[in-house]
Design an enzyme around this catalytic site. Structure first.
Site, PDB file in Angstrom:
ATOM      1  CG  ASN A 105      -5.535 -13.386   6.431  1.00 42.95           C
ATOM      2  OD1 ASN A 105      -5.349 -13.130   5.242  1.00 42.95           O
ATOM      3  ND2 ASN A 105      -6.724 -13.604   6.938  1.00 42.95           N
ATOM      4  CD  GLU A 148     -10.265 -13.776   5.431  1.00 41.33           C
ATOM      5  OE1 GLU A 148      -9.032 -13.939   5.326  1.00 41.33           O
ATOM      6  OE2 GLU A 148     -10.774 -12.668   5.682  1.00 41.33           O
ATOM      7  CG  ASP A 194     -12.531 -10.669  -3.603  1.00 45.56           C
ATOM      8  OD1 ASP A 194     -12.493  -9.729  -4.412  1.00 45.56           O
ATOM      9  OD2 ASP A 194     -11.613 -10.908  -2.799  1.00 45.56           O
ATOM     10  CG  HIS A 226      -7.210 -12.956   2.359  1.00 47.71           C
ATOM     11  ND1 HIS A 226      -7.830 -12.191   3.333  1.00 47.71           N
ATOM     12  CD2 HIS A 226      -6.946 -12.083   1.353  1.00 47.71           C
ATOM     13  CE1 HIS A 226      -7.922 -10.942   2.916  1.00 47.71           C
ATOM     14  NE2 HIS A 226      -7.390 -10.854   1.731  1.00 47.71           N
TER      15      HIS A 226
HETATM   16  C1  GLP Z   1      -8.495  -7.780  -0.031  1.00 46.25           C
HETATM   17  C2  GLP Z   1      -9.077  -8.530  -1.256  1.00 46.25           C
HETATM   18  C3  GLP Z   1      -8.034  -9.358  -1.934  1.00 46.25           C
HETATM   19  C4  GLP Z   1      -6.773  -8.521  -1.977  1.00 46.25           C
HETATM   20  C5  GLP Z   1      -6.208  -8.413  -0.588  1.00 46.25           C
HETATM   21  C6  GLP Z   1      -5.095  -7.396  -0.448  1.00 46.25           C
HETATM   22  O1  GLP Z   1      -9.240  -7.881   1.120  1.00 46.25           O
HETATM   23  N1  GLP Z   1     -10.199  -9.368  -1.006  1.00 46.25           N
HETATM   24  O2  GLP Z   1      -8.472  -9.759  -3.208  1.00 46.25           O
HETATM   25  O3  GLP Z   1      -5.813  -9.124  -2.798  1.00 46.25           O
HETATM   26  O4  GLP Z   1      -7.224  -8.221   0.367  1.00 46.25           O
HETATM   27  O5  GLP Z   1      -5.559  -6.102  -0.573  1.00 46.25           O
HETATM   28  P1  GLP Z   1      -4.603  -4.876  -0.881  1.00 46.25           P
HETATM   29  O6  GLP Z   1      -4.124  -5.041  -2.285  1.00 46.25           O
HETATM   30  O7  GLP Z   1      -5.449  -3.650  -0.708  1.00 46.25           O
HETATM   31  O8  GLP Z   1      -3.472  -4.948   0.087  1.00 46.25           O
END
Ligand code: GLP
Length: 234
Positions: A128, A135, A62, A130
């Site tokens: 959440n 989402e 992403d 995702h």
């Molecule tokens: C982000 C990314 C995801 C990631 C998730 C958790 O917003 N888009 O790909 O896995 O949320 O992020 P983090 O590893 O910083 O907790």
């Protein structure tokens, strides 16, 4: 799904590294990669290793929409900083967060994924539930999407920005269907703020309101947790 719980994120990341090494040694050529705090240690281990990705491709999950690639908050910048500038890949694919023609960009990314089937996909998980930026409610049949970020995601990611107003509100993300087409998936989740999402991922019903729960339907998923994120598991 196979779930492994470790005392610390560092130990879980070491296991992830070993699975990546095994995958590479077994001939994997295409790696689906994630950003966020969770995979940082894994990338550190890869950078410090003698693993050779010079004949491999990376396909990122992403990208925020509206940041330049040079912006230190963009995922293009993150990947360069944490992995790519230290460990060269033959091809590096990241959704273009500066694309003017969104439909053309979504089609371009779908074609890349179609032409480079993902051997091993690395995933984190949002508070959440995702995966990527899919989402809730997630489209389980979706390919690359242009999405509005959840308020909860904007709030969770605000910690990395100077102020919440600077967090982009839109993003491009690989779709759930493409993630599910990966041959093997490693999902990592660390810390107590992920514990509820992890519980739903593993023990809840498969539900578009918990996008990651669809992974229960994938034949080869390894979930690597630390004690804090595993605290609500039965
Ligand atoms: C982000 C990314 C995801 C990631 C998730 C958790 O917003 N888009 O790909 O896995 O949320 O992020 P983090 O590893 O910083 O907790």
């Amino acid at each position: 799904m196979r779930t492994l719980v470790f005392d610390t994120p560092a130990e879980a990341s070491q296991k992830a590294f070993e699975l990546v090494r095994e995958s590479l040694e077994n001939g994997s050529t295409t790696f689906g990669l994630a950003t966020g705090s969770t995979p940082e240690k894994l990338y550190e281990l890869i950078v410090a290793s003698d693993l050779d990705f010079s004949q491999a491709s990376s396909i990122n999950l992403d990208e925020y929409y509206g940041l330049t690639k040079q912006d230190s908050q963009s995922y293009a910048y993150f990947m360069k900083k944490h992995l790519i500038s230290h460990k060269p890949f033959k091809n590096v694919y990241i959704p273009d967060g500066e694309a003017q023609d969104i439909d053309a960009e979504l089609a371009r990314y779908d074609k890349i994924i179609e032409e480079n089937p993902i051997d091993l996909q690395i995933l984190g998980i949002g508070n959440n539930g995702h995966i990527g930026f899919n989402e809730p409610p997630a489209d389980f049949n979706g390919r690359t999407q242009f999405i509005d970020l959840d308020q909860s995601t904007i709030e969770a990611n605000a910690r990395l920005f100077d102020s919440i107003d600077e967090v982009p509100t839109k993003a491009l993300t690989m779709g759930i269907k493409s993630i599910m087409d990966s041959k093997k998936i490693i999902l990592m989740a660390f810390g107590e703020e992920k514990a509820r999402a992890v519980q739903k991922l593993i023990e809840g019903p498969v539900d578009p309101m918990v996008p990651a729960s669809v992974l229960q339907n994938h034949p080869d998923v390894v979930v690597l947790l630390d004690k804090a994120s595993a605290q609500f598991l039965a």
